[in-house]
Design a protein around this motif. Structure first.
Motif, PDB file in Angstrom:
ATOM      1  N   GLU A 125       0.828  -1.211   0.000  1.00 32.46           N
ATOM      2  CA  GLU A 125       0.000   0.000   0.000  1.00 32.46           C
ATOM      3  C   GLU A 125       0.863   1.263   0.000  1.00 32.46           C
ATOM      4  N   ALA A 126       2.003   1.205   0.698  1.00 28.13           N
ATOM      5  CA  ALA A 126       2.869   2.372   0.813  1.00 28.13           C
ATOM      6  C   ALA A 126       3.772   2.573  -0.391  1.00 28.13           C
ATOM      7  N   ALA A 127       3.932   1.567  -1.236  1.00 30.59           N
ATOM      8  CA  ALA A 127       4.899   1.613  -2.336  1.00 30.59           C
ATOM      9  C   ALA A 127       4.732   2.810  -3.262  1.00 30.59           C
ATOM     10  N   PRO A 128       3.509   3.254  -3.600  1.00 30.53           N
ATOM     11  CA  PRO A 128       3.380   4.416  -4.495  1.00 30.53           C
ATOM     12  C   PRO A 128       4.002   5.701  -3.935  1.00 30.53           C
ATOM     13  N   LEU A 129       4.277   5.723  -2.627  1.00 34.13           N
ATOM     14  CA  LEU A 129       4.878   6.920  -2.034  1.00 34.13           C
ATOM     15  C   LEU A 129       6.385   6.973  -2.245  1.00 34.13           C
ATOM     16  N   LEU A 130       6.999   5.853  -2.654  1.00 36.05           N
ATOM     17  CA  LEU A 130       8.454   5.834  -2.842  1.00 36.05           C
ATOM     18  C   LEU A 130       8.838   6.474  -4.169  1.00 36.05           C
ATOM     19  N   ARG A 131       9.763   7.411  -4.101  1.00 34.78           N
ATOM     20  CA  ARG A 131      10.285   8.009  -5.331  1.00 34.78           C
ATOM     21  C   ARG A 131      11.138   6.979  -6.081  1.00 34.78           C
ATOM     22  N   PRO A 132      11.275   7.125  -7.403  1.00 33.43           N
ATOM     23  CA  PRO A 132      12.180   6.239  -8.157  1.00 33.43           C
ATOM     24  C   PRO A 132      13.588   6.283  -7.557  1.00 33.43           C
ATOM     25  N   GLY A 133      14.183   5.119  -7.397  1.00 34.65           N
ATOM     26  CA  GLY A 133      15.497   5.038  -6.776  1.00 34.65           C
ATOM     27  C   GLY A 133      15.454   4.986  -5.267  1.00 34.65           C
ATOM     28  N   GLY A 134      14.251   5.044  -4.691  1.00 34.81           N
ATOM     29  CA  GLY A 134      14.118   4.998  -3.241  1.00 34.81           C
ATOM     30  C   GLY A 134      14.319   3.599  -2.698  1.00 34.81           C
ATOM     31  N   LEU A 135      14.226   3.494  -1.385  1.00 34.66           N
ATOM     32  CA  LEU A 135      14.436   2.221  -0.703  1.00 34.66           C
ATOM     33  C   LEU A 135      13.339   1.982   0.321  1.00 34.66           C
ATOM     34  N   ALA A 136      13.081   0.702   0.593  1.00 35.91           N
ATOM     35  CA  ALA A 136      12.217   0.296   1.692  1.00 35.91           C
ATOM     36  C   ALA A 136      12.998  -0.653   2.587  1.00 35.91           C
ATOM     37  N   ILE A 137      12.849  -0.478   3.895  1.00 37.09           N
ATOM     38  CA  ILE A 137      13.459  -1.371   4.879  1.00 37.09           C
ATOM     39  C   ILE A 137      12.344  -1.867   5.786  1.00 37.09           C
ATOM     40  N   VAL A 138      12.178  -3.170   5.861  1.00 37.12           N
ATOM     41  CA  VAL A 138      11.063  -3.731   6.619  1.00 37.12           C
ATOM     42  C   VAL A 138      11.535  -4.924   7.437  1.00 37.12           C
ATOM     43  N   THR A 139      10.973  -5.068   8.621  1.00 38.34           N
ATOM     44  CA  THR A 139      11.252  -6.210   9.479  1.00 38.34           C
ATOM     45  C   THR A 139      10.009  -7.090   9.541  1.00 38.34           C
ATOM     46  N   PHE A 140      10.153  -8.354   9.151  1.00 40.53           N
ATOM     47  CA  PHE A 140       9.054  -9.312   9.268  1.00 40.53           C
ATOM     48  C   PHE A 140       9.182 -10.041  10.606  1.00 40.53           C
ATOM     49  N   LYS A 141       8.114 -10.025  11.404  1.00 43.48           N
ATOM     50  CA  LYS A 141       8.085 -10.722  12.682  1.00 43.48           C
ATOM     51  C   LYS A 141       7.559 -12.135  12.427  1.00 43.48           C
ATOM     52  N   LEU A 142       8.448 -13.123  12.407  1.00 41.99           N
ATOM     53  CA  LEU A 142       8.108 -14.460  11.929  1.00 41.99           C
ATOM     54  C   LEU A 142       7.676 -15.431  13.009  1.00 41.99           C
ATOM     55  N   GLY A 143       8.168 -15.288  14.226  1.00 43.56           N
ATOM     56  CA  GLY A 143       7.948 -16.329  15.214  1.00 43.56           C
ATOM     57  C   GLY A 143       8.727 -17.580  14.834  1.00 43.56           C
ATOM     58  N   THR A 144       8.310 -18.719  15.355  1.00 44.48           N
ATOM     59  CA  THR A 144       9.047 -19.964  15.085  1.00 44.48           C
ATOM     60  C   THR A 144       8.218 -21.004  14.339  1.00 44.48           C
ATOM     61  N   SER A 145       7.003 -20.677  13.972  1.00 45.25           N
ATOM     62  CA  SER A 145       6.144 -21.625  13.265  1.00 45.25           C
ATOM     63  C   SER A 145       6.367 -21.517  11.761  1.00 45.25           C
ATOM     64  N   ASN A 146       7.142 -22.462  11.220  1.00 45.91           N
ATOM     65  CA  ASN A 146       7.429 -22.531   9.784  1.00 45.91           C
ATOM     66  C   ASN A 146       7.923 -21.193   9.230  1.00 45.91           C
TER      67      ASN A 146
END
Length: 350
Positions: A290-311
């Motif tokens: 949803e947020a991707a259209p806000l990124l300018r060309p050449g921009g970056l995204a940094i995200v942390t996925f909270k996975l837990g231990t189930s698969n």
């Protein structure tokens, strides 16, 4: 023929790392060294040299491509032994490690030295490092703290130990075992800052003028990003920000949810979007799309996925697949300062 590589992981994700290694590479065998490390042997085709350096690079490339995400650190394993065989004390362990690498060193060669442990190893790494360092210097090697083209690595495992020398660039981290040690400072807002600091030590800090920090409270990531040149940071979170962060020039606190903000009137184009929200992975991925259209060309995204231990492998696959229409990942790895998490750096596809 086979060739061996030592790898380190979070103890929670050892099985996930092994599953990814087997899925991505032609693995002959995997043996556990201790709670957070193992050694993988790759099969070699007849036209390959079979050298440890080639196998180290092969595994490192799989990690850099994002195929192996739960490995934190790699090292050449030119020699392996049962740890119980190193009965003569730290000096015996140092002599064994020296024998493993000496024929690949020339007088004047510059190397780094990593000695680390996994599980209940019989000797503290420092007690082995000291005599090994002296022996390497006596052999004519120039041993430096970091930045050398090659690294001599020793992993003292609970069950087995490994030693070898390989290209530092293929180690994934310039810290033994991937165990980066960052100290808390009085200006620190949260321990989450360590995740960004570790990431930037590996991939470099981006130059940005505008940032969107989703799930910003209490403001640790905003504090780390502010000195990078950002003149505007939109910090989005229903919860409070630390007063020191609120006082930074250009920081605006939007007391709302990420979903409401990115679809609302205050959202504006930015160079960088970061997201460290406590949210299940597929919802985090959806928010980032949803947020991707806000990124300018050449921009970056940094995200942390909270996975837990189930698969965790399945969760990581599905989350990255959800992000794929909007982003191209350029770095995917579980960092030392990630707990049950995965850090992703991605570029927008538009």
């Amino acid at each position: 023929m086979s060739s061996a590589v030592t790898f380190s992981v979070s103890p929670d994700y050892y099985r996930a790392a092994v599953a990814e290694l087997r899925r991505s590479l032609d693995v002959a065998s995997v043996r556990r060294l201790g709670d957070d490390a193992g050694v993988v042997e790759l099969r070699q085709t007849p036209d390959q040299s079979g050298s440890q350096g080639d196998s180290l690079r092969t595994v490192a490339d799989a990690c850099r491509r994002g195929e192996v995400r739960f490995v934190r650190h790699l090292a050449a394993a030119d020699a392996q032994t049962k740890t119980s065989a190193l009965r003569g004390g730290p000096d015996d362990a140092a002599d064994w490690a020296l024998d493993a690498v000496l024929d690949r060193l020339e007088p004047g060669d510059e190397v780094s030295l990593h000695v680390w442990d996994s599980g209940q190893a019989p000797y503290a790494p420092g007690k082995v490092r000291r005599p090994l360092l002296e022996a390497l210097i006596d052999s004519g090697a120039r041993v430096v703290t970091s930045g050398a083209p090659r690294t001599v690595s020793v992993c003292l495992g609970e069950e087995r130990s490994t030693a070898g020398i390989g290209a530092s660039a293929d180690g994934l981290s310039d810290w033994g075992g991937g165990r980066m040690r960052l100290a808390s400072r009085k200006e620190q807002v949260s321990r989450a800052e360590f995740k960004l600091e570790e990431l930037f030590s590996l991939v470099g800090a981006p130059e940005v003028t505008s940032v969107l920090d989703l799930g910003a409270s209490p403001g640790g990531w905003t504090r780390i990003l502010h000195p990078l040149g950002a003149t505007r940071i939109d910090a989005v979170d229903p919860a409070d920000l630390d007063p020191r962060v609120l006082a930074l020039p250009g920081v605006t606190h939007h007391r709302t949810t990420a979903g409401e903000f990115v679809n609302g009137p205050d959202a504006a184009p930015v160079d960088l979007i970061v997201n460290d929200m406590r949210m299940v992975p597929h919802l985090t991925a959806h928010t980032m799309v949803e947020a991707a259209p806000l990124l300018r060309p050449g921009g970056l995204a940094i995200v942390t996925f909270k996975l837990g231990t189930s698969n965790p492998v399945k969760q990581a696959d599905e989350s990255l697949d959800l992000m794929a229409p909007a982003y191209e990942p350029v770095f995917v790895r579980q960092l030392q300062h990630n707990r049950q998490e995965l850090t992703v750096v991605a570029r927008p596809r538009h």
